[in-house]
Structure formats: structure tokens, C-alpha cells
Design a protein around this motif. Structure first.
Motif, mmCIF file in Angstrom:
data_model
loop_
_atom_site.group_PDB
_atom_site.id
_atom_site.type_symbol
_atom_site.label_atom_id
_atom_site.label_comp_id
_atom_site.label_asym_id
_atom_site.label_seq_id
_atom_site.Cartn_x
_atom_site.Cartn_y
_atom_site.Cartn_z
ATOM 1 N N ILE A 175 0.926 -1.222 -0.063
ATOM 2 C CA ILE A 175 -0.126 -0.032 0.149
ATOM 3 C C ILE A 175 0.905 1.158 0.066
ATOM 4 C CG2 ILE A 175 -1.485 1.409 1.446
ATOM 5 C CD1 ILE A 175 -2.867 -1.204 2.094
ATOM 6 N N ILE A 176 1.723 1.204 0.762
ATOM 7 C CA ILE A 176 2.642 2.395 0.868
ATOM 8 C C ILE A 176 3.629 2.592 -0.136
ATOM 9 C CG2 ILE A 176 4.916 3.305 1.954
ATOM 10 C CD1 ILE A 176 4.016 1.887 4.440
ATOM 11 N N VAL A 177 3.876 1.492 -1.232
ATOM 12 C CA VAL A 177 4.606 1.576 -2.351
ATOM 13 C C VAL A 177 3.755 2.087 -3.349
ATOM 14 C CG1 VAL A 177 5.795 0.424 -4.222
ATOM 15 C CG2 VAL A 177 6.331 0.059 -1.952
ATOM 16 N N ALA A 178 2.713 1.534 -3.480
ATOM 17 C CA ALA A 178 1.553 2.204 -4.514
ATOM 18 C C ALA A 178 1.077 3.513 -4.289
ATOM 19 C CB ALA A 178 0.254 1.093 -4.327
ATOM 20 N N ARG A 179 1.005 4.004 -2.873
ATOM 21 C CA ARG A 179 0.646 5.441 -2.766
ATOM 22 C C ARG A 179 1.935 6.283 -3.218
ATOM 23 N NH1 ARG A 179 -2.687 5.590 2.865
ATOM 24 N NH2 ARG A 179 -4.160 4.417 2.252
ATOM 25 N N VAL A 180 2.942 6.044 -2.840
ATOM 26 C CA VAL A 180 4.172 6.858 -3.359
ATOM 27 C C VAL A 180 4.276 6.904 -4.932
ATOM 28 C CG1 VAL A 180 6.945 6.742 -3.422
ATOM 29 C CG2 VAL A 180 5.625 6.462 -1.111
ATOM 30 N N LYS A 181 4.086 5.604 -5.511
ATOM 31 C CA LYS A 181 4.168 5.614 -6.955
ATOM 32 C C LYS A 181 3.020 6.472 -7.677
ATOM 33 C CE LYS A 181 6.376 1.168 -7.949
ATOM 34 N NZ LYS A 181 6.060 -0.309 -8.477
ATOM 35 N N LYS A 182 1.963 6.435 -6.853
ATOM 36 C CA LYS A 182 0.836 7.380 -7.564
ATOM 37 C C LYS A 182 1.159 8.600 -7.041
ATOM 38 C CE LYS A 182 -4.311 7.543 -6.899
ATOM 39 N NZ LYS A 182 -5.390 7.292 -6.085
#
Length: 99
Positions: free
Chosen positions: A76-83
Motif C-alpha cells: 500500500i505504501i509503495v502504491a501510494r508513493v508511485k501514485k
């Protein structure tokens, strides 16, 4: 035609996706139910509770579930950073075009 038939017969690669955690949780639930039933039958037959075995089993289950939770949180954290990284350059170019 031959190529189309070959495409349909490809084997899917195993990827650790969102469904992997769900499958592991279901497997843990099933094995826990079997373990509890086996321990209950063992207790009825012998009259002795296997406390050490029960303690180690549930310790292992907690560690597995904790590892899955950490994996999900990191995803979730990686997805939010990428987004966030993808949105910021777009908003900057949109604002500069308006001015």
C-alpha cells in the motif's frame, strides 16, 4: 490458427499478488480448524492437553499473519508513493499550460 491454440495453452506464472494473501489466510484457517479438532480428539482420548504444541502452533500462525500484514502494508505504501510521483509532474504541467 495454430498460434491461437498455442496462446490458450500457456501456463500462468506464479506471482505473489493480492490473491496470494487471501489463499494463505484460507489455508491457515483450514489448517487451524483441523489442528483444533485433532487436539480436541487427542485430549478426549488421552486426557492430557498438548500445551507446548498448541503454543508453538499459534505462535507460528501469528508470525505468518504478521508477515502477510507487513507485506500488505508495504504494498500500500509503495502504491501510494508511485501514485504520488505520477500525479505531481502531471499537475505541474497542467498548471503551467493554464498560465
Amino acid at each position: 490458427m495454430g498460434k491461437r491454440l498455442r496462446r490458450g495453452k500457456r501456463q500462468k506464472k506464479f506471482l505473489a499478488d493480492e490473491r496470494f494473501a487471501t489463499k494463505v489466510i484460507v489455508a491457515i484457517g483450514i489448517t487451524t480448524a483441523i489442528f483444533i479438532a485433532a487436539q480436541y480428539v487427542s485430549f478426549l482420548i488421552t486426557g492430557i492437553e498438548q500445551t507446548t504444541l498448541i503454543t508453538y502452533y499459534f505462535t507460528a500462525v501469528v508470525i505468518e499473519c504478521g508477515a502477510l500484514m507487513l507485506k500488505r502494508v508495504s504494498e500500500i505504501i509503495v502504491a501510494r508513493v508511485k501514485k504520488k510521483e505520477e500525479i505531481e509532474p502531471e499537475t505541474e504541467t497542467d498548471e503551467s499550460e493554464v498560465l
